[in-house]
Write an enzyme that holds these catalytic residues in place. Structure first.
Site, PDB file in Angstrom:
ATOM      1  N   CYS A   2      97.823  52.290  -0.548  1.00 13.74           N
ATOM      2  CA  CYS A   2      97.289  52.536  -1.766  1.00 13.74           C
ATOM      3  C   CYS A   2      97.148  54.276  -1.641  1.00 13.74           C
ATOM      4  CB  CYS A   2      96.039  52.207  -2.085  1.00 13.74           C
ATOM      5  SG  CYS A   2      96.132  50.253  -2.482  1.00 13.74           S
ATOM      6  N   ARG A  27     102.870  55.027  -0.330  1.00 11.82           N
ATOM      7  CA  ARG A  27     101.676  54.290   0.425  1.00 11.82           C
ATOM      8  C   ARG A  27     101.640  52.677  -0.313  1.00 11.82           C
ATOM      9  NH1 ARG A  27      98.293  58.175   2.921  1.00 11.82           N
ATOM     10  NH2 ARG A  27      96.578  56.559   2.932  1.00 11.82           N
ATOM     11  N   TRP A  75      99.078  49.108  -3.122  1.00 17.01           N
ATOM     12  CA  TRP A  75      99.693  48.113  -2.186  1.00 17.01           C
ATOM     13  C   TRP A  75      98.540  47.017  -2.029  1.00 17.01           C
ATOM     14  CZ3 TRP A  75      98.466  45.738   2.401  1.00 17.01           C
ATOM     15  CH2 TRP A  75      99.649  45.041   3.095  1.00 17.01           C
ATOM     16  N   ASN A  99      91.305  52.898  -2.188  1.00 14.09           N
ATOM     17  CA  ASN A  99      92.088  52.570  -1.035  1.00 14.09           C
ATOM     18  C   ASN A  99      91.316  51.928   0.131  1.00 14.09           C
ATOM     19  OD1 ASN A  99      94.045  52.580   0.953  1.00 14.09           O
ATOM     20  ND2 ASN A  99      94.106  54.806   1.357  1.00 14.09           N
ATOM     21  N   GLY A 100      91.509  50.809   0.383  1.00 18.45           N
ATOM     22  CA  GLY A 100      90.765  50.108   1.579  1.00 18.45           C
ATOM     23  C   GLY A 100      90.422  48.734   1.543  1.00 18.45           C
ATOM     24  N   GLU A 459     113.857  47.726  17.736  1.00 21.03           N
ATOM     25  CA  GLU A 459     113.906  48.864  16.628  1.00 21.03           C
ATOM     26  C   GLU A 459     114.682  48.504  15.707  1.00 21.03           C
ATOM     27  OE1 GLU A 459     111.681  50.902  15.309  1.00 21.03           O
ATOM     28  OE2 GLU A 459     112.808  51.973  14.327  1.00 21.03           O
ATOM     29  N   LYS A 463     114.542  47.914  11.704  1.00 12.42           N
ATOM     30  CA  LYS A 463     114.983  48.646  10.816  1.00 12.42           C
ATOM     31  C   LYS A 463     115.670  47.885   9.881  1.00 12.42           C
ATOM     32  CE  LYS A 463     113.086  51.411  10.533  1.00 12.42           C
ATOM     33  NZ  LYS A 463     112.281  51.877  11.646  1.00 12.42           N
ATOM     34  N   GLU A 466     113.238  45.442   7.665  1.00 11.78           N
ATOM     35  CA  GLU A 466     112.443  46.382   6.629  1.00 11.78           C
ATOM     36  C   GLU A 466     113.268  46.497   5.466  1.00 11.78           C
ATOM     37  OE1 GLU A 466     111.088  49.404   9.095  1.00 11.78           O
ATOM     38  OE2 GLU A 466     109.248  49.308   8.273  1.00 11.78           O
ATOM     39  N   HIS A 482     116.941  31.965  28.079  1.00 10.61           N
ATOM     40  CA  HIS A 482     115.688  31.288  28.237  1.00 10.61           C
ATOM     41  C   HIS A 482     115.112  30.816  26.805  1.00 10.61           C
ATOM     42  CE1 HIS A 482     115.334  32.608  32.253  1.00 10.61           C
ATOM     43  NE2 HIS A 482     115.455  33.873  32.142  1.00 10.61           N
ATOM     44  N   LYS A 581     104.117  52.850   3.579  1.00  7.33           N
ATOM     45  CA  LYS A 581     104.328  53.959   4.911  1.00  7.33           C
ATOM     46  C   LYS A 581     102.822  53.933   5.820  1.00  7.33           C
ATOM     47  CE  LYS A 581     107.038  57.326   6.563  1.00  7.33           C
ATOM     48  NZ  LYS A 581     107.915  56.704   7.243  1.00  7.33           N
TER      49      LYS A 581
END
Ligand code: M6R
Length: 586
Positions: A2, A27, A75, A99-100, A459, A463, A466, A482, A581
């Site tokens: 947010c 955000r 968000w 925000n929180g 990574e 990517k 995402e 395995h 982000k």
């Protein structure tokens, strides 16, 4: 997550608030809203679900005006992305952006409902609005109401609050979520300085538990005991002023393409503190997501070149374990945003229980982590706007590699050569784009790597998932037998990172094992490796690189592959669904 903005001006603030929100959209973008106190002294607000563009259209249909206002880009944590749940949240004469997370919202809601306050949203924030209103209804002043609210709520927050009964003053506060005051022609407040570029020349960073009462004529800042404190203004950091997409369709591509220069810049401005490793017998790395993978890569370097045993921990798990930190441990915290709550809380756990030195690596000047660490090293890449980290990841690797080989002139020279090699890979855009077209329709992709390319396999998978929303997993290549090998069939592409290095023979065997079970394989290798691998497999041949630093090179084509795949699937690459982000909730 947010983003919040507040502005007090001698002119209408709505357009400026929306521009600020535009800079904070990374955000969160589930919904957005603006509220002002209009010329009649009444709160007006407009909100819309989805990206900011929808709010802009709503404001066109229903314009509002005022000299003081607040805005929010959301968000979602509590409650779905609906108009009702969009901020600013109202209670009669009080309006709040937040925000929180308010952790005691259930108990407070119960009490407020008993007192007759009607809840119209599923958000945790609504208790804040009603709590403030309840205090006003009991005859308290806005200041008393605000202080009462701060003392009553638990959890994390950055707030900006409008009171109709105090129409020239903005009340703001922070605990664990970032908030910065900006000073220029207007007085502003925002979740970070990017929203203030163009509006403010100087800033004051609020620290945890501080709150401020802001008007055009005065700015009063109070500490957690409500004592008036003085804080110095500092110039707005230049690196937060970002200059747009530079002709690219998306920030993500711009940021991928910048990596030669961002790496050079980071290394030129880097100064490893003297004696950093003196008396250090262990290194503990704390991070999340992509930053965690940078930490995993660094472990190979730290153990080989510093000869210091290194642990890498997922920050969100670490703080809930009764983890033991050995004496003489150097804690290395990696966080692009410098605000990730999981990482800050893990650091707080270490700080509260053990006496050790902390080095932070961040891309954001003056972020929260910089105030919690003994040393800070910046990845000097400029603001990264794309939600998926790209240029900050390679810059983190460059910082970590520099730390590891700081005493080895030969390797430092090799490291300084990396930007050139990366630029060679960046010129292979067309080839990588065509490889993306071969995975655009699949349901699942596996990435395999060994040694320091194992974290790069992780990574690469992160990517891809995402931004393309294709299921992807990264594995240590030796581990697939395995269990994960069961996933391989003719429909599942397997992407292998296989330079001609000391792991080549082992990796080749893993490739054969995978190839015996499936037929879709892409191998990233170098010219030497290509001559030794089966001819019929699709290969992307990248420049040969000193094996110590192959991670820095091999991640770049994977970033591009993710980008083009997402683009071909019609996704909003810079703002992938459900993500934000800066992750400021646990
Ligand atoms: O700001 P941080 O580096 O602390 O963020 C950690 C993760 O949230 C972040 O790396 C996330 O995984 C990115 N979206 C990766 O692209």
């Amino acid at each position: 997550m947010c983003g919040i903005v507040g502005i007090i001006s001698k002119h209408d603030v709505v357009e400026k608030i929306v521009s600020g929100l535009e800079m904070l959209e990374y955000r969160g973008y589930d919904s957005a809203g603006v509220a002002v106190i209009d010329q009649d002294g009444v709160i007006d607000r407009v909100r819309a679900v989805g990206k900011l563009q929808n709010l802009k259209s709503a404001l066109n249909d229903q314009p509002i005006k005022g000299f003081i206002g607040i805005g929010h880009t959301r968000w979602a944590t509590h409650g779905k992305a609906t108009v009702a749940n969009s901020h600013p949240i109202l209670s009669k004469t009080v309006c709040v952006v937040h925000n929180g997370i308010i952790e005691n919202c259930k108990e407070l809601k119960f009490e407020l409902q008993k007192d007759g306050y009607q809840f119209l949203t599923d958000t945790d924030t609504e208790v804040v609005a009603h709590l403030l209103q309840q205090q006003l209804d009991r005859g308290k002043s806005p200041r008393e109401a605000f202080r009462y609210m701060l003392a009553t709520v638990s959890g994390t927050y950055a707030f900006a609050v409008l009171f109709e009964s105090s129409p020239h003053t903005l009340f703001v506060a922070r605990r664990r979520s970032p908030l910065v005051l900006g000073f220029g022609e207007d007085i502003c407040v925002a979740s970070d300085t990017t929203a203030l570029s163009g509006l403010s020349q100087e800033v004051i960073y609020l620290d945890d538990n501080e709150y401020a009462e802001i008007s055009l004529s005065s700015v009063e800042i109070f500490n957690g005991n409500y004592e008036l404190i003085k804080k110095d203004k500092v110039p707005i950091p230049e690196s937060t002023i970002h200059t747009g997409k530079g002709g690219y369709d998306y920030y993500m591509l711009k940021e991928i393409m910048e990596q030669g220069s961002t790496l050079r810049h980071t290394m030129q401005h880097l100064s490893i503190p003297d004696n950093l490793f003196d008396d250090v017998s262990r290194i503990l790395i704390l991070a999340c997501g992509t930053s965690y993978y940078a930490g995993m890569t660094a472990r190979y370097w730290f153990e080989e070149y510093l000869h210091i045993p290194t642990d890498v921990e997922i920050a969100s798990e670490y703080r809930y374990r009764k983890a033991i930190v050995q004496p003489n441990t150097l804690v290395v915290v990696i966080t692009q945003s410098g605000e990730t709550i999981d990482t800050l809380e893990a650091l707080d756990y270490v700080r509260s229980n053990y006496n050790c030195r902390v080095l932070a690596i961040s891309n954001v000047k003056n972020s929260a982590v910089s105030r919690m660490a003994d040393y800070i090293l910046y990845t000097d890449t400029g603001t990264e706007v794309g939600v998926a980290s790209t240029k900050t990841f390679t810059a983190q690797l460059a910082v970590l590699a520099s730390m590891a080989v700081h005493n080895n002139e030969f390797l430092l020279r090799e490291l300084r050569n990396m930007p050139l090699l990366i630029e060679e890979v960046l010129s292979m855009q067309a080839q990588i784009k065509s490889l993306a077209s071969s995975i655009v329709d699949v349901n699942s992709v596996l990435f395999l790597g060994r040694s320091s390319l194992y974290p790069i396999a992780l990574e690469g998978a992160l990517k891809l998932k995402e931004v393309s929303y294709i299921h992807a997993e990264g594995f240590a290549a030796g581990e697939i037998k395995h269990g994960p090998i069961a996933l391989i069939d003719d429909t599942v592409p397997v992407i292998c990172l296989c330079p001609y290095d000391s792991m080549f023979e082992k990796m080749s065997s893993n490739i054969q094992v995978a190839l015996a079970r499936g037929k879709r394989m892409l191998i990233l290798t170098d010219a030497e490796g290509a001559t030794r691998l089966p001819g019929e497999i699709t290969k992307l041949i990248v420049p040969s690189v000193h094996p110590v630093f192959s991670a820095l090179l091999y991640v770049v084509p994977l970033q591009m592959l993710a980008y083009y795949t997402a683009l071909m699937r019609g996704n909003d690459v810079d703002k992938p669904r459900n993500l934000a982000k800066s992750v400021t909730v646990e």
